[in-house]
Every structure is written in structure tokens, then in C-alpha cells.
Design a protein around this motif. Structure first.
Motif, PDB file in Angstrom:
ATOM      1  N   GLN A  39       0.981  -1.267   0.149  1.00 17.13           N
ATOM      2  CA  GLN A  39       0.105  -0.221  -0.096  1.00 17.13           C
ATOM      3  C   GLN A  39       0.813   1.127   0.141  1.00 17.13           C
ATOM      4  O   GLN A  39       0.431   2.141  -0.792  1.00 17.13           O
ATOM      5  CB  GLN A  39      -0.857  -0.021   1.180  1.00 17.13           C
ATOM      6  CG  GLN A  39      -1.978  -1.046   1.427  1.00 17.13           C
ATOM      7  CD  GLN A  39      -2.874  -0.831   2.750  1.00 17.13           C
ATOM      8  OE1 GLN A  39      -3.701  -0.265   2.598  1.00 17.13           O
ATOM      9  NE2 GLN A  39      -2.218  -1.188   3.632  1.00 17.13           N
ATOM     10  N   ILE A  43       0.876   4.041  -3.004  1.00 21.77           N
ATOM     11  CA  ILE A  43       0.321   5.523  -2.562  1.00 21.77           C
ATOM     12  C   ILE A  43       1.456   6.237  -3.245  1.00 21.77           C
ATOM     13  O   ILE A  43       1.438   7.625  -3.442  1.00 21.77           O
ATOM     14  CB  ILE A  43       0.179   5.512  -1.154  1.00 21.77           C
ATOM     15  CG1 ILE A  43      -1.253   4.719  -0.921  1.00 21.77           C
ATOM     16  CG2 ILE A  43      -0.141   6.891  -0.816  1.00 21.77           C
ATOM     17  CD1 ILE A  43      -1.558   4.489   0.496  1.00 21.77           C
ATOM     18  N   ILE A  51      -5.891   7.880  -6.505  1.00 22.59           N
ATOM     19  CA  ILE A  51      -6.141   7.060  -5.279  1.00 22.59           C
ATOM     20  C   ILE A  51      -6.911   8.112  -4.473  1.00 22.59           C
ATOM     21  O   ILE A  51      -6.776   8.502  -3.385  1.00 22.59           O
ATOM     22  CB  ILE A  51      -4.828   6.815  -4.654  1.00 22.59           C
ATOM     23  CG1 ILE A  51      -3.753   8.137  -4.416  1.00 22.59           C
ATOM     24  CG2 ILE A  51      -3.982   5.664  -5.264  1.00 22.59           C
ATOM     25  CD1 ILE A  51      -2.647   7.902  -3.691  1.00 22.59           C
ATOM     26  N   GLU A  53      -9.536   7.897  -2.939  1.00 17.24           N
ATOM     27  CA  GLU A  53     -10.232   7.390  -1.729  1.00 17.24           C
ATOM     28  C   GLU A  53      -9.181   7.522  -0.755  1.00 17.24           C
ATOM     29  O   GLU A  53      -9.523   7.077   0.414  1.00 17.24           O
ATOM     30  CB  GLU A  53     -10.648   5.975  -1.949  1.00 17.24           C
ATOM     31  CG  GLU A  53      -9.511   4.918  -2.351  1.00 17.24           C
ATOM     32  CD  GLU A  53      -9.377   5.018  -4.059  1.00 17.24           C
ATOM     33  OE1 GLU A  53      -8.263   4.669  -4.105  1.00 17.24           O
ATOM     34  OE2 GLU A  53     -10.258   5.247  -4.751  1.00 17.24           O
ATOM     35  N   GLN A  54      -7.883   7.595  -0.958  1.00 18.41           N
ATOM     36  CA  GLN A  54      -6.756   7.617   0.087  1.00 18.41           C
ATOM     37  C   GLN A  54      -6.533   9.162   0.426  1.00 18.41           C
ATOM     38  O   GLN A  54      -5.694   9.375   1.160  1.00 18.41           O
ATOM     39  CB  GLN A  54      -5.620   7.158  -0.455  1.00 18.41           C
ATOM     40  CG  GLN A  54      -4.626   6.576   0.434  1.00 18.41           C
ATOM     41  CD  GLN A  54      -5.042   5.423   1.331  1.00 18.41           C
ATOM     42  OE1 GLN A  54      -5.504   4.448   0.830  1.00 18.41           O
ATOM     43  NE2 GLN A  54      -4.507   5.375   2.770  1.00 18.41           N
ATOM     44  N   PRO A 143      -1.758   4.701   4.953  1.00 17.65           N
ATOM     45  CA  PRO A 143      -2.386   3.618   4.532  1.00 17.65           C
ATOM     46  C   PRO A 143      -2.444   2.870   6.090  1.00 17.65           C
ATOM     47  O   PRO A 143      -1.622   2.995   6.936  1.00 17.65           O
ATOM     48  CB  PRO A 143      -1.704   2.981   3.517  1.00 17.65           C
ATOM     49  CG  PRO A 143      -0.192   3.263   3.806  1.00 17.65           C
ATOM     50  CD  PRO A 143      -0.408   4.506   3.950  1.00 17.65           C
ATOM     51  N   LEU A 154      -7.741   1.677  -0.243  1.00 15.90           N
ATOM     52  CA  LEU A 154      -7.519   1.542  -1.843  1.00 15.90           C
ATOM     53  C   LEU A 154      -8.443   0.889  -2.445  1.00 15.90           C
ATOM     54  O   LEU A 154      -9.210   0.050  -2.000  1.00 15.90           O
ATOM     55  CB  LEU A 154      -6.037   1.002  -2.296  1.00 15.90           C
ATOM     56  CG  LEU A 154      -4.749   1.947  -1.963  1.00 15.90           C
ATOM     57  CD1 LEU A 154      -3.607   1.135  -2.189  1.00 15.90           C
ATOM     58  CD2 LEU A 154      -4.792   3.078  -2.739  1.00 15.90           C
ATOM     59  N   TYR A 158      -6.987  -1.982  -7.359  1.00 16.91           N
ATOM     60  CA  TYR A 158      -5.543  -2.371  -7.050  1.00 16.91           C
ATOM     61  C   TYR A 158      -5.129  -3.596  -6.377  1.00 16.91           C
ATOM     62  O   TYR A 158      -4.168  -3.663  -5.913  1.00 16.91           O
ATOM     63  CB  TYR A 158      -4.977  -0.970  -6.208  1.00 16.91           C
ATOM     64  CG  TYR A 158      -5.174   0.229  -7.093  1.00 16.91           C
ATOM     65  CD1 TYR A 158      -4.512   0.455  -8.270  1.00 16.91           C
ATOM     66  CD2 TYR A 158      -5.915   1.319  -6.631  1.00 16.91           C
ATOM     67  CE1 TYR A 158      -5.006   1.728  -9.277  1.00 16.91           C
ATOM     68  CE2 TYR A 158      -6.258   2.453  -7.082  1.00 16.91           C
ATOM     69  CZ  TYR A 158      -5.724   2.575  -8.962  1.00 16.91           C
ATOM     70  OH  TYR A 158      -6.003   3.868  -9.442  1.00 16.91           O
TER      71      TYR A 158
END
Length: 228
Positions: A39, A43, A51, A53-54, A143, A154, A158
């Protein structure tokens, strides 16, 4: 799906592809560790737009031209000060701020990240060292550490890349280096393909702030094993 199901599915997929049980080779805890490291790697390599959502945003007001970084901060995407997009300045060149190269102001703010001896803070330059202007920090979150009860943030698209990363780590530990190199090449190529949706030019071209891996070992024509 219940909490932890995604992580369990990732562990099961790695174990299926590597061909080993929990008692013969790699424990679930070790595979979850490698998936967690995957992760972090993803990232750092993936374009921020891939990304979302991160990512998240925090807002506040400056305290003497400073803003704190959240506990889950990994890297910033951008900073706005007083509604204006601030320009990032290399901390090693901070003495040149205010000179002929850059003249910070409320309409043209700059910022850099600085460790003040106790924590890392964002330092804003707007020609007023005591500024209390409002700010917005759009940033990438650290993460989560994967466990039997924690899933990755994620997107599921992915999952295969996380599995590639963990598989490559398994191959490396087994000293199966040819298989490891092939997995890492496929992993890097796939990341470049994702990033190509967010930047111009060939798959290895990058823009400042979102690096792309330019060295994909064992490839031809960009894709591992592909033809020109």
C-alpha cells in the motif's frame, strides 16, 4: 462484505499463487505485512488522481503562519491559503524566499514543510510572519496497517498490484530472483499504465509531484515481455 474480508481475500490470493500453506513458508501475519508495505509503495508511486479514496482535506486558520499536519498525513497534494493555491518551495532554498526569485504575498502564497524539533509543520510565507489566514490542506493519508479486522482503503482495482508486490517479496525471500524481477516489472508497468491516464506523453513521462518509475527492468516496448 464483512470487515476484514478484503484483506483475507488478498492473503488467500497470494497464498494460492505462491503455492504454500500458512504452516509451510509464510504466515498470514507476514503476508499482511507485505500487503501493507505494498500500500505504501503504491501510494507513493500512483498519481494522486488515481487514489482519491486515500485522500482527504482539512481546513483551519494559520497560527503565526503555520499549520499542523494531521497524524495520518503521508504527503500533500496541494495547499490553499486565503483561497489561493500556495506554491510549494524546496525547504533547502527557504532563505531565497522573499528575494528576487520569489516574493510571497497574500495573493501569491508559498509554503514548505519544516521539522521544528518536535514535529513537522507546514510553514506559509505570505509576507506576514504572524498570518492567521484560512487554509485548506488536501493530502494523501497514511495507509492502514492490514489485519484480520482491517481492510485497505485503496480501491479494489488495485488488488492485483498489492498481490504482485507481496508475491515479489515472497520470491525475494525464497531467493527466486528471476521470478521476483518479472513480478516487479509487471507491477511497475501496471503502475505506469494507471499514471498515463493523468499525464501527457508516453508511459514513462512524469510531471512534478507525482513520480513515475522510469526504470522497468526486463521489458521490451514498455510492457514486460511485450513486442515493439
Amino acid at each position: 462484505m464483512a470487515v476484514g474480508d478484503v484483506t483475507a481475500a488478498l492473503v488467500a490470493e497470494v497464498r494460492k499463487r505462491i503455492g504454500t500453506s500458512a504452516t509451510l513458508g509464510f504466515s498470514d501475519d507476514l503476508l499482511r505485512l507485505w500487503l501493507t508495505r505494498g500500500q505504501y509503495d503504491l501510494i507513493w508511486r500512483l498519481h494522486t488522481g488515481a487514489i482519491l479514496e486515500q485522500t482527504t482535506t482539512v481546513s483551519g486558520v494559520l497560527t503565526a503562519s503555520k499549520f499542523p499536519l494531521p497524524a495520518n498525513f503521508l504527503r500533500e497534494a496541494y495547499v490553499k491559503v486565503g483561497g489561493k493555491r500556495a506554491r510549494r518551495w524546496n525547504v533547502s532554498e527557504r532563505r531565497n524566499l522573499g528575494g528576487s526569485l520569489a516574493s510571497p504575498s497574500a495573493s501569491d502564497p508559498f509554503y514548505y514543510l519544516w521539522h521544528d524539533g518536535s514535529s513537522v509543520k507546514g510553514i506559509v510565507q505570505v509576507a506576514d510572519a504572524a498570518s492567521t489566514l484560512p487554509y485548506d490542506l488536501f493530502y494523501v493519508m497514511r495507509p492502514l496497517t492490514l489485519s484480520a479486522s482491517v481492510d485497505p482503503l485503496l480501491g479494489r482495482e488495485y488488488d492485483d498490484l498489492l498481490v504482485y508486490f507481496a508475491l515479489a517479496s515472497c520470491r525475494e525471500q525464497r531467493e527466486e530472483y528471476e521470478e521476483e524481477v518479472a513480478l516487479r516489472a509487471q507491477y511497475a508497468w501496471s503502475i505506469n499504465l494507471v499514471n498515463s491516464r493523468f499525464m501527457p506523453g508516453p508511459l514513462t513521462e512524469s510531471v512534478s509531484g507525482d513520480p513515475v518509475d522510469r526504470t522497468v527492468q526486463g521489458t521490451r516496448g514498455g510492457r514486460p515481455g511485450g513486442r515493439r
